[in-house]
Design a protein around this motif. Structure first.
Motif, PDB file in Angstrom:
ATOM      1  N   UNK A 164      38.603  17.325  -2.678  1.00 37.12           N
ATOM      2  CA  UNK A 164      38.513  18.674  -2.102  1.00 37.12           C
ATOM      3  C   UNK A 164      38.072  18.642  -0.645  1.00 37.12           C
ATOM      4  N   UNK A 165      37.374  17.572  -0.234  1.00 39.07           N
ATOM      5  CA  UNK A 165      36.880  17.479   1.144  1.00 39.07           C
ATOM      6  C   UNK A 165      37.301  16.156   1.763  1.00 39.07           C
ATOM      7  N   UNK A 166      37.380  16.137   3.089  1.00 39.20           N
ATOM      8  CA  UNK A 166      37.667  14.920   3.846  1.00 39.20           C
ATOM      9  C   UNK A 166      36.727  14.851   5.044  1.00 39.20           C
ATOM     10  N   UNK A 167      36.578  13.654   5.600  1.00 42.19           N
ATOM     11  CA  UNK A 167      35.693  13.474   6.754  1.00 42.19           C
ATOM     12  C   UNK A 167      36.525  13.288   8.015  1.00 42.19           C
ATOM     13  N   UNK A 168      36.202  14.058   9.028  1.00 40.88           N
ATOM     14  CA  UNK A 168      36.816  13.905  10.345  1.00 40.88           C
ATOM     15  C   UNK A 168      35.999  12.894  11.133  1.00 40.88           C
ATOM     16  N   UNK A 169      36.627  11.811  11.568  1.00 42.84           N
ATOM     17  CA  UNK A 169      35.972  10.794  12.389  1.00 42.84           C
ATOM     18  C   UNK A 169      36.562  10.849  13.789  1.00 42.84           C
ATOM     19  N   UNK A 170      35.684  11.060  14.774  1.00 42.35           N
ATOM     20  CA  UNK A 170      36.133  11.180  16.158  1.00 42.35           C
ATOM     21  C   UNK A 170      35.245  10.324  17.047  1.00 42.35           C
ATOM     22  N   UNK A 171      35.868   9.522  17.918  1.00 41.69           N
ATOM     23  CA  UNK A 171      35.111   8.714  18.876  1.00 41.69           C
ATOM     24  C   UNK A 171      35.420   9.203  20.282  1.00 41.69           C
ATOM     25  N   UNK A 172      34.361   9.393  21.079  1.00 49.28           N
ATOM     26  CA  UNK A 172      34.511   9.835  22.473  1.00 49.28           C
ATOM     27  C   UNK A 172      33.652   8.939  23.348  1.00 49.28           C
ATOM     28  N   UNK A 173      34.024   8.861  24.611  1.00 49.86           N
ATOM     29  CA  UNK A 173      33.295   8.008  25.561  1.00 49.86           C
ATOM     30  C   UNK A 173      32.696   8.854  26.670  1.00 49.86           C
ATOM     31  N   UNK A 174      31.478   8.531  27.060  1.00 44.55           N
ATOM     32  CA  UNK A 174      30.791   9.212  28.155  1.00 44.55           C
ATOM     33  C   UNK A 174      30.248   8.175  29.118  1.00 44.55           C
ATOM     34  N   UNK A 175      29.984   8.601  30.335  1.00 45.21           N
ATOM     35  CA  UNK A 175      29.521   7.691  31.380  1.00 45.21           C
ATOM     36  C   UNK A 175      28.121   7.165  31.086  1.00 45.21           C
ATOM     37  N   UNK A 176      27.833   5.979  31.631  1.00 44.87           N
ATOM     38  CA  UNK A 176      26.483   5.425  31.527  1.00 44.87           C
ATOM     39  C   UNK A 176      25.478   6.275  32.293  1.00 44.87           C
ATOM     40  N   UNK A 177      25.947   7.047  33.256  1.00 42.70           N
ATOM     41  CA  UNK A 177      25.048   7.879  34.057  1.00 42.70           C
ATOM     42  C   UNK A 177      24.573   9.122  33.311  1.00 42.70           C
ATOM     43  N   UNK A 178      25.233   9.483  32.227  1.00 47.59           N
ATOM     44  CA  UNK A 178      24.862  10.683  31.475  1.00 47.59           C
ATOM     45  C   UNK A 178      23.783  10.364  30.448  1.00 47.59           C
ATOM     46  N   UNK A 179      22.803  11.252  30.382  1.00 46.67           N
ATOM     47  CA  UNK A 179      21.716  11.087  29.422  1.00 46.67           C
ATOM     48  C   UNK A 179      22.246  11.183  27.990  1.00 46.67           C
ATOM     49  N   UNK A 180      21.773  10.288  27.119  1.00 52.58           N
ATOM     50  CA  UNK A 180      22.272  10.240  25.749  1.00 52.58           C
ATOM     51  C   UNK A 180      22.023  11.549  25.011  1.00 52.58           C
ATOM     52  N   UNK A 181      20.860  12.132  25.187  1.00 57.76           N
ATOM     53  CA  UNK A 181      20.545  13.379  24.494  1.00 57.76           C
ATOM     54  C   UNK A 181      21.411  14.537  24.983  1.00 57.76           C
ATOM     55  N   UNK A 182      21.747  14.510  26.278  1.00 49.95           N
ATOM     56  CA  UNK A 182      22.629  15.550  26.815  1.00 49.95           C
ATOM     57  C   UNK A 182      24.020  15.448  26.187  1.00 49.95           C
ATOM     58  N   UNK A 210      28.520   0.047  23.120  1.00 48.45           N
ATOM     59  CA  UNK A 210      28.372  -0.027  24.580  1.00 48.45           C
ATOM     60  C   UNK A 210      29.576  -0.769  25.141  1.00 48.45           C
ATOM     61  N   UNK A 211      30.446  -0.045  25.818  1.00 44.29           N
ATOM     62  CA  UNK A 211      31.650  -0.639  26.360  1.00 44.29           C
ATOM     63  C   UNK A 211      31.468  -0.993  27.834  1.00 44.29           C
ATOM     64  N   UNK A 212      32.477  -1.635  28.427  1.00 40.85           N
ATOM     65  CA  UNK A 212      32.365  -2.080  29.816  1.00 40.85           C
ATOM     66  C   UNK A 212      32.171  -0.923  30.788  1.00 40.85           C
ATOM     67  N   UNK A 213      32.867   0.180  30.547  1.00 41.57           N
ATOM     68  CA  UNK A 213      32.833   1.281  31.509  1.00 41.57           C
ATOM     69  C   UNK A 213      32.222   2.554  30.951  1.00 41.57           C
ATOM     70  N   UNK A 214      31.786   2.551  29.705  1.00 41.72           N
ATOM     71  CA  UNK A 214      31.297   3.776  29.099  1.00 41.72           C
ATOM     72  C   UNK A 214      30.504   3.479  27.833  1.00 41.72           C
ATOM     73  N   UNK A 215      29.824   4.515  27.361  1.00 42.39           N
ATOM     74  CA  UNK A 215      29.143   4.460  26.072  1.00 42.39           C
ATOM     75  C   UNK A 215      29.992   5.241  25.078  1.00 42.39           C
TER      76      UNK A 215
END
Length: 281
Positions: A164-182, A210-215
């Protein structure tokens, strides 16, 4: 004086007719029992017809043997002849029999039912019909694909509609300069604005790599199976909007190169990498 009908006496003919009537009545009664058993087992419609036809054929064949024996016809010879004919027919239609066996396996195992969205081998689509020979799928671009049931029975089957339910899995990348909590706050905002996300089980957001150009961040949210694709595409749009509103940079693979003066010669030097690597050329 005894009346005869060909080689049979009237008494023998009446006995045979009475025996035939008893066999037909017994066949009818047994078929009702078969129908009742099939209903209790909740067998698929296609398999229901096959079991009923096979049972009726077997009972009628038994009736023929009983009547033949009462008429003095050698039953052993008749069975032998029918066996040879059956073997010849089975060899001639062995491919169809393989498909039929596959269809029986699919109908008995029930890996999917009509209306399920499935992935069978390299074909994905909604199940339109489950026959004894073929299974019919309707693809997302409205093509109709008929799969032989022997291929279906031997293929890896993924049923996306079984739960009846499924899980949506999504991966996104953000800059190292951006605060993790933000970044995480922006992702939570995207989840709330996407709609259709279930509270139980609760959604999850965390740093995955932790990727080369982003988190890289991962977003996991449970939705109703029927709402999966609507929520998935809505969430993609809301993530981009939430990042823009919170000043988060959606990063992509890139490389910064610095030119350093060294004794009149230019030296190309890569900056310190996020993973601690440093190199020169």
């Amino acid at each position: 004086m005894e009346y005869r009908i060909g080689p049979l006496s009237v008494g023998d003919a009446l006995t045979t007719l009475l025996l035939l009537a008893v066999c037909l009545a017994g066949t009818k009664l047994l078929m009702k029992l078969v129908d009742r058993m099939i209903q209790k087992l909740r067998v698929e419609k296609s398999l229901h017809h096959f079991i009923r036809s096979a049972a009726k054929f077997a009972l009628l064949f038994l009736t023929v043997l009983i009547i033949a024996d009462s008429l003095g016809i050698p039953v052993t010879s008749l069975v032998t002849v029918l066996g040879v004919v059956g073997l010849a027919v089975s060899l001639a239609v062995q491919d169809s029999l393989a498909k039929l066996a596959g269809g029986l396996m699919v109908l008995a195992a029930k890996p999917f039912v009509v209306g399920d969205y499935v992935d069978v081998g390299s074909v994905s689509g909604t199940v339109q019909e489950i026959g004894l020979i073929y299974t019919c799928l309707s693809t997302p671009d409205n093509k109709v694909v008929y799969l032989p049931n022997n291929d279906v029975a031997g293929a890896r089957i993924t049923n996306f509609s079984a739960r009846a339910t499924r899980r949506v899995d999504l991966t996104v990348c953000a800059s190292y300069d951006d605060n993790t909590q933000t970044v995480k706050r922006a992702l939570w905002q995207a989840l709330e604005e996407a709609g259709g996300v279930l509270d139980d089980p609760p959604p999850f957001i965390g740093v995955s790599e932790y990727q080369d150009s982003s988190i890289q961040y991962i977003v996991r949210a449970w939705v109703k199976t029927a709402d999966y694709w609507d929520v998935y595409y809505s969430l993609l749009e809301q993530v981009r909007r939430a990042f823009a509103e919170n000043g988060v940079q959606m990063s992509y693979p890139h490389l910064n190169v610095h030119l350093v003066e060294n004794g009149g010669q230019n030296q190309v030097q890569a900056p310190d990498c996020p993973k601690g690597r440093k190199g020169t050329e």
